[in-house]
Design a protein around this motif. Structure first.
Motif, PDB file in Angstrom:
ATOM      1  N   GLN A   1       1.403   6.739   1.152  1.00 18.69           N
ATOM      2  CA  GLN A   1       0.771   5.576   1.763  1.00 18.69           C
ATOM      3  C   GLN A   1      -0.722   5.626   1.471  1.00 18.69           C
ATOM      4  N   ARG A   2      -1.263   4.499   1.007  1.00 22.98           N
ATOM      5  CA  ARG A   2      -2.704   4.415   0.752  1.00 22.98           C
ATOM      6  C   ARG A   2      -3.384   3.844   1.991  1.00 22.98           C
TER       7      ARG A   2
ATOM      8  N   LEU B   1      -3.191  12.854  -6.562  1.00 23.94           N
ATOM      9  CA  LEU B   1      -3.288  11.760  -5.606  1.00 23.94           C
ATOM     10  C   LEU B   1      -4.707  11.207  -5.574  1.00 23.94           C
TER      11      LEU B   1
ATOM     12  N   GLY C   1      -7.637   8.882  -0.431  1.00 27.08           N
ATOM     13  CA  GLY C   1      -7.076   8.002   0.573  1.00 27.08           C
ATOM     14  C   GLY C   1      -5.567   7.882   0.541  1.00 27.08           C
ATOM     15  N   VAL C   2      -4.896   8.512  -0.433  1.00 25.88           N
ATOM     16  CA  VAL C   2      -3.435   8.464  -0.494  1.00 25.88           C
ATOM     17  C   VAL C   2      -2.886   9.675   0.252  1.00 25.88           C
TER      18      VAL C   2
ATOM     19  N   HIS D   1       0.817  -1.207   0.000  1.00 24.24           N
ATOM     20  CA  HIS D   1       0.000   0.000   0.000  1.00 24.24           C
ATOM     21  C   HIS D   1       0.855   1.263   0.000  1.00 24.24           C
TER      22      HIS D   1
END
Length: 138
Positions: free
Chosen positions: A122-123, A101, A104-105, A44
């Motif tokens: 980071q996701r 992006l 959620g990133v 992720h």
């Protein structure tokens, strides 16, 4: 003649924002400077690496504006005072690189090492929610 878009499909309700995101990404064409890599660092996690030789940490800025990661670099003009170049092959111009992006990133951190700027992303995994809708009589 009307413009048919993928967001106009009857099964894609609420995806008109995705179409605007694709248009915004296409408009943010960069000139290729500085060169960069994008790699997957974990299941992720992602890493963007830019070649920023000659730039110091205070010369660089990283911001997130409306789900766009914006990396800017500007070297101070007084750094070249009194220098006479016989040949100038190392680019020292200002730059701006933009990356869109996904939802959620998040930016997990950034560091500069050996002329390379590493930006870690980071996701976040979304919560799986099951929702029951109650049916009422009219």
């Amino acid at each position: 003649m009307s413009k048919l878009t993928f967001a106009a499909h009857p099964f894609l309700l609420g995806f008109d924002q995705l179409e605007r995101l694709v248009e915004r990404t296409a408009k943010s064409g960069n000139d290729g400077y500085p060169p960069f890599n994008i790699e997957q660092s974990s299941e992720h996690g992602f890493r963007i690496t830019l070649a920023v030789a000659g730039f110091r940490e205070p010369d660089l800025s990283i911001t997130v504006e409306d789900r766009q990661l914006v990396i800017r670099g500007r070297q101070p003009e007084d750094a070249e005072e009194g220098r006479v170049f016989l040949h100038r092959g190392i680019a020292a111009r200002a730059f701006q690189r933009t990356f869109v992006l996904a939802e959620g990133v998040e930016v997990a951190g950034a560091r500069i090492e050996n002329g390379l700027l590493h930006v870690d992303l980071q996701r976040a995994l979304p919560e799986k929610v099951v929702q029951t809708i109650r049916i009422t009589k009219a």
